[in-house]
Design a protein around this motif. Sequence first.
Motif, PDB file in Angstrom:
ATOM      1  N   LEU A   1      10.070 -46.288 -14.712  1.00  0.00           N
ATOM      2  CA  LEU A   1       9.206 -45.219 -14.209  1.00  0.00           C
ATOM      3  C   LEU A   1       8.791 -44.251 -15.300  1.00  0.00           C
ATOM      4  N   VAL A   2       9.724 -43.836 -16.125  1.00  0.00           N
ATOM      5  CA  VAL A   2       9.432 -42.861 -17.187  1.00  0.00           C
ATOM      6  C   VAL A   2       9.662 -43.536 -18.531  1.00  0.00           C
ATOM      7  N   GLY A   3       8.625 -43.565 -19.351  1.00  0.00           N
ATOM      8  CA  GLY A   3       8.719 -44.220 -20.649  1.00  0.00           C
ATOM      9  C   GLY A   3       9.531 -43.420 -21.654  1.00  0.00           C
ATOM     10  N   GLU A   4       9.710 -44.005 -22.819  1.00  0.00           N
ATOM     11  CA  GLU A   4      10.454 -43.359 -23.898  1.00  0.00           C
ATOM     12  C   GLU A   4       9.536 -42.402 -24.654  1.00  0.00           C
ATOM     13  N   PRO A   5       9.982 -41.148 -24.890  1.00  0.00           N
ATOM     14  CA  PRO A   5       9.134 -40.194 -25.632  1.00  0.00           C
ATOM     15  C   PRO A   5       8.895 -40.650 -27.066  1.00  0.00           C
ATOM     16  N   THR A   6       7.691 -40.406 -27.559  1.00  0.00           N
ATOM     17  CA  THR A   6       7.311 -40.845 -28.905  1.00  0.00           C
ATOM     18  C   THR A   6       7.242 -39.703 -29.907  1.00  0.00           C
ATOM     19  N   GLY A   7       7.309 -38.455 -29.444  1.00  0.00           N
ATOM     20  CA  GLY A   7       7.157 -37.320 -30.354  1.00  0.00           C
ATOM     21  C   GLY A   7       5.714 -36.980 -30.657  1.00  0.00           C
ATOM     22  N   GLU A   8       4.779 -37.632 -29.972  1.00  0.00           N
ATOM     23  CA  GLU A   8       3.349 -37.369 -30.174  1.00  0.00           C
ATOM     24  C   GLU A   8       2.869 -36.459 -29.048  1.00  0.00           C
ATOM     25  N   TYR A   9       2.473 -35.230 -29.374  1.00  0.00           N
ATOM     26  CA  TYR A   9       2.164 -34.205 -28.376  1.00  0.00           C
ATOM     27  C   TYR A   9       0.662 -33.912 -28.332  1.00  0.00           C
ATOM     28  N   TYR A  10       0.200 -33.553 -27.142  1.00  0.00           N
ATOM     29  CA  TYR A  10      -1.188 -33.155 -26.958  1.00  0.00           C
ATOM     30  C   TYR A  10      -1.224 -31.853 -26.165  1.00  0.00           C
ATOM     31  N   GLU A  11      -2.066 -30.935 -26.618  1.00  0.00           N
ATOM     32  CA  GLU A  11      -2.246 -29.674 -25.900  1.00  0.00           C
ATOM     33  C   GLU A  11      -3.139 -29.931 -24.681  1.00  0.00           C
ATOM     34  N   VAL A  12      -2.648 -29.524 -23.496  1.00  0.00           N
ATOM     35  CA  VAL A  12      -3.373 -29.811 -22.262  1.00  0.00           C
ATOM     36  C   VAL A  12      -3.392 -28.579 -21.368  1.00  0.00           C
ATOM     37  N   VAL A  13      -4.303 -28.614 -20.402  1.00  0.00           N
ATOM     38  CA  VAL A  13      -4.296 -27.676 -19.285  1.00  0.00           C
ATOM     39  C   VAL A  13      -4.035 -28.508 -18.041  1.00  0.00           C
ATOM     40  N   MET A  14      -3.085 -28.065 -17.205  1.00  0.00           N
ATOM     41  CA  MET A  14      -2.644 -28.879 -16.071  1.00  0.00           C
ATOM     42  C   MET A  14      -2.983 -28.214 -14.736  1.00  0.00           C
ATOM     43  N   ILE A  15      -3.302 -29.065 -13.778  1.00  0.00           N
ATOM     44  CA  ILE A  15      -3.524 -28.646 -12.392  1.00  0.00           C
ATOM     45  C   ILE A  15      -2.741 -29.617 -11.518  1.00  0.00           C
ATOM     46  N   PHE A  16      -1.908 -29.108 -10.616  1.00  0.00           N
ATOM     47  CA  PHE A  16      -1.131 -30.010  -9.777  1.00  0.00           C
ATOM     48  C   PHE A  16      -0.743 -29.338  -8.461  1.00  0.00           C
ATOM     49  N   GLY A  17      -0.447 -30.172  -7.466  1.00  0.00           N
ATOM     50  CA  GLY A  17      -0.036 -29.687  -6.156  1.00  0.00           C
ATOM     51  C   GLY A  17       0.469 -30.845  -5.315  1.00  0.00           C
ATOM     52  N   ILE A  18       1.174 -30.512  -4.227  1.00  0.00           N
ATOM     53  CA  ILE A  18       1.756 -31.524  -3.333  1.00  0.00           C
ATOM     54  C   ILE A  18       0.777 -31.796  -2.200  1.00  0.00           C
ATOM     55  N   ILE A  19       0.402 -33.061  -2.024  1.00  0.00           N
ATOM     56  CA  ILE A  19      -0.593 -33.443  -1.022  1.00  0.00           C
ATOM     57  C   ILE A  19       0.007 -34.480  -0.061  1.00  0.00           C
ATOM     58  N   ASP A  20      -0.790 -34.851   0.950  1.00  0.00           N
ATOM     59  CA  ASP A  20      -0.399 -35.872   1.943  1.00  0.00           C
ATOM     60  C   ASP A  20       0.923 -35.511   2.614  1.00  0.00           C
ATOM     61  N   ILE A  21       0.959 -34.343   3.250  1.00  0.00           N
ATOM     62  CA  ILE A  21       2.214 -33.852   3.839  1.00  0.00           C
ATOM     63  C   ILE A  21       2.243 -34.010   5.361  1.00  0.00           C
ATOM     64  N   LEU A  22       1.417 -34.884   5.906  1.00  0.00           N
ATOM     65  CA  LEU A  22       1.341 -35.021   7.366  1.00  0.00           C
ATOM     66  C   LEU A  22       1.858 -36.366   7.861  1.00  0.00           C
ATOM     67  N   GLN A  23       2.654 -37.069   7.047  1.00  0.00           N
ATOM     68  CA  GLN A  23       3.227 -38.341   7.481  1.00  0.00           C
ATOM     69  C   GLN A  23       4.712 -38.154   7.771  1.00  0.00           C
ATOM     70  N   ASP A  24       5.094 -38.234   9.039  1.00  0.00           N
ATOM     71  CA  ASP A  24       6.507 -38.124   9.377  1.00  0.00           C
ATOM     72  C   ASP A  24       7.136 -39.520   9.392  1.00  0.00           C
ATOM     73  N   TYR A  25       8.452 -39.537   9.481  1.00  0.00           N
ATOM     74  CA  TYR A  25       9.189 -40.801   9.444  1.00  0.00           C
ATOM     75  C   TYR A  25       9.264 -41.348  10.866  1.00  0.00           C
ATOM     76  N   ASP A  26       8.117 -41.869  11.335  1.00  0.00           N
ATOM     77  CA  ASP A  26       8.034 -42.353  12.708  1.00  0.00           C
ATOM     78  C   ASP A  26       8.458 -43.819  12.784  1.00  0.00           C
ATOM     79  N   ILE A  27       8.293 -44.411  13.959  1.00  0.00           N
ATOM     80  CA  ILE A  27       8.763 -45.771  14.177  1.00  0.00           C
ATOM     81  C   ILE A  27       8.044 -46.764  13.272  1.00  0.00           C
ATOM     82  N   SER A  28       6.741 -46.519  12.993  1.00  0.00           N
ATOM     83  CA  SER A  28       6.007 -47.449  12.132  1.00  0.00           C
ATOM     84  C   SER A  28       6.563 -47.436  10.715  1.00  0.00           C
ATOM     85  N   LYS A  29       6.930 -46.261  10.201  1.00  0.00           N
ATOM     86  CA  LYS A  29       7.491 -46.160   8.860  1.00  0.00           C
ATOM     87  C   LYS A  29       8.906 -46.745   8.805  1.00  0.00           C
TER      88      LYS A  29
END
Length: 773
Positions: free
Chosen positions: A705-733
Amino acid sequence: MSKEQGCVLKAWELTMKKTQQAKKRANNIFGTVSVAPQTDDETSTTNENDDESSTGEMYHAEKVLPNGDYYTGQWYDSFPHGHGKYLWTDGCTYIGEWYNGKTMGKGKFGWPSGATYEGEFKSGYMDGTGTYTGPSGDTYRGQWVMNLKHGHGIKSFANGDVYDGEWRRGLQEAQGKYRWRDESYYIGEWKNGSICGKGTFVWSDGSRYDGFWDDGFPSGNGTFKWDDGSFYVGHWSKDPEELNGTYHPPENERNLEWDPKDVFNNLSEYTICSGERVPVLPSQKKLSVWNSSKRVEKPRRISVDGRVSVGLDRAFEKMNMWGSESGEGAADIDSNTRRDLDAEIMRLEAEGFIQSLKPSPVPMRLPRAGKKQGETISKGHRNYDLMLNLQLGIRHAVGKQAPVVSLDLKHSAFDPKEKVWTRFPPEGTKYTPPHQSTEFKWKDYCPLVFRSLRKLFKVDPADYMLSLCGNDALRELSSPGKSGMFFYLTNDDRYMIKTMKKSETKVFLRMLAAYYNHVRAFENTLVIKFYGLHCVKLTGTIQKKVRFVIMGNLFCSEYSIHRRFDLKGSSLGRTTDKPESQINSNTILKDLDLNFIFRLQKAWFQEFTRQVDKDCEFLEQERIMDYSLLVGIHFREASVAGELIPSGARTPIGEFEDETAPRLSRADVDQLLSDPTRWASIRLGGNMPARAERTMRRSDSELQLVGEPTGEYYEVVMIFGIIDILQDYDISKKLEHAYKSIQYDPTSISAVDPRLYSRRFRDFIFKVFTEDD
């Protein structure tokens, strides 16, 4: 005189001038400095042992640096290391501990204005416990994180005011006491530098207010008490129409000639001092040092926090210019002067006197830019009538609603049966306008709750209607997921409308009260913001119902998004199904496509981990699973050819910047941290500066899942949030989990129990996001 000789002469003159000026300034600040002249023999010895001394043990040095700065103290491997004093040409000074060219440990930094900071440093930042004294007399004693007041501290202002309490990212936050010079004081909760929450204000005459506050004024339930025992209890608001309460006189009743609005007029005189701004942060100061080697000496400019400046640091071949070490002319120039001259020649190169070489390219490239997302819904589109119905219904629902008086809602407001049906015939009614679409019915779910949510999220009703119901058409996006639902995007990209299944609607209404309380309690929640829940029912032979929710568009930003990732923490099927040739900046990549670790500044990382924990606990309690962290990345630096430039790498003259987006340099980030008024553009999950470290997965582990760090860095601006929060653990799941567990590793699939999902999600996210050391 040749052009080459003229360049050398100009460099020599400027270097000698700076050397004399630096010595004079150093004498004035640190006392008399004497630098013994070196003989030819000493020069030869120094050159022979230069590499050994720079990489050997630590020694004491007195250096006039190439740009005129002066340093005296312990030195190791071409950097200040140990205890030393540094004087910059602009008059800034630092006396204290160093580690490999960075201010690290205890020290004192002084500004030309007379301001000082004395305390702990970490990687060039004021970090730890320390005292800052401003030029006008403001003093702060307490904790710091990356140049910001963060933790407990006491701020004494030059006008006599004092604040004693908690700080967060340079602003008052949580519990604190502010005392004005007339001895009036407030003690209670703060938010973003303003009085907000529950607290008590006590005037110097003995009267007091106990209750809730918002932006420095009473808001909500509260009690005003006089020193004679009388008091006024009620609901407080800056809007006079919302003020209401009851006066309770003392035992000896008196006539009350008093208006609650007087409290607001009086409090407007009690302002919170903003204090002084630090013009130049210690982490922004540069060290003019050079790296020595047996083959070539080249100056290199780094900042106190260890950053390499983006600039031209090409090594200059000086052998033909100076001759051999034993040749004619060498005896007149000692080794220090040579290095100074070399440094000055490097500066002249940067100014265009000498043609510099282009840097070698970097391996990563900007992704191909995608087209503007969505198909415009114009007349003739299959969903044109549905769009008109949505806009008519939203305009009617939002326009007729009264303003919210209080955010404290009764339990009945969250009842799923709390809904309003409205009929929209083409000819119009007393309450609805005529329209050109077919007749339909409009349903508003829990209208008071969503009206309160829009107020909580600071959404202006007029702007909201203009975005959703203005003259511009919506754009339709086909679902990037497996749900089959459709998304509609407003023309200004601020809002998204998502069609919903009946099961999702039931889940949302069931958890609506918990959602409301959660987003109200945690202003910086990463959970997606919802603004409305509606239903359109088409009349006639079709009798079709379309349920939809209105939510914020996470990627509505002034920065262009170059990479998008949907992260769950599972591995089964978590790669994009598109070939490389079809991937562009709009493509949603998944867990196994991720090739970065994101490093956040300390204060942001601490807040990030706290908020992710709170959000996941909320979703786990509501039996929600299958949610994602949607991440957008804007790379800040790239060449004209679209090659990404790693942080610390040399930037070509023709540096490319996205003209449609602002650029945040490292200095900009530092200045942003020092100026709380500019924090509005940055919030947790929104426009956050960070460093992305490139990772590589092992070839023998396809599902790593998570690769090995290489020491190569990039300056970034990040935008993130938690989505798809309307699926409960119903019988189909549950059935999906049972079926897939037979074929695959149960820990690799998305459909798992909410408790396990939450734990796995957090474990993964906290590996992908780390603190920037």
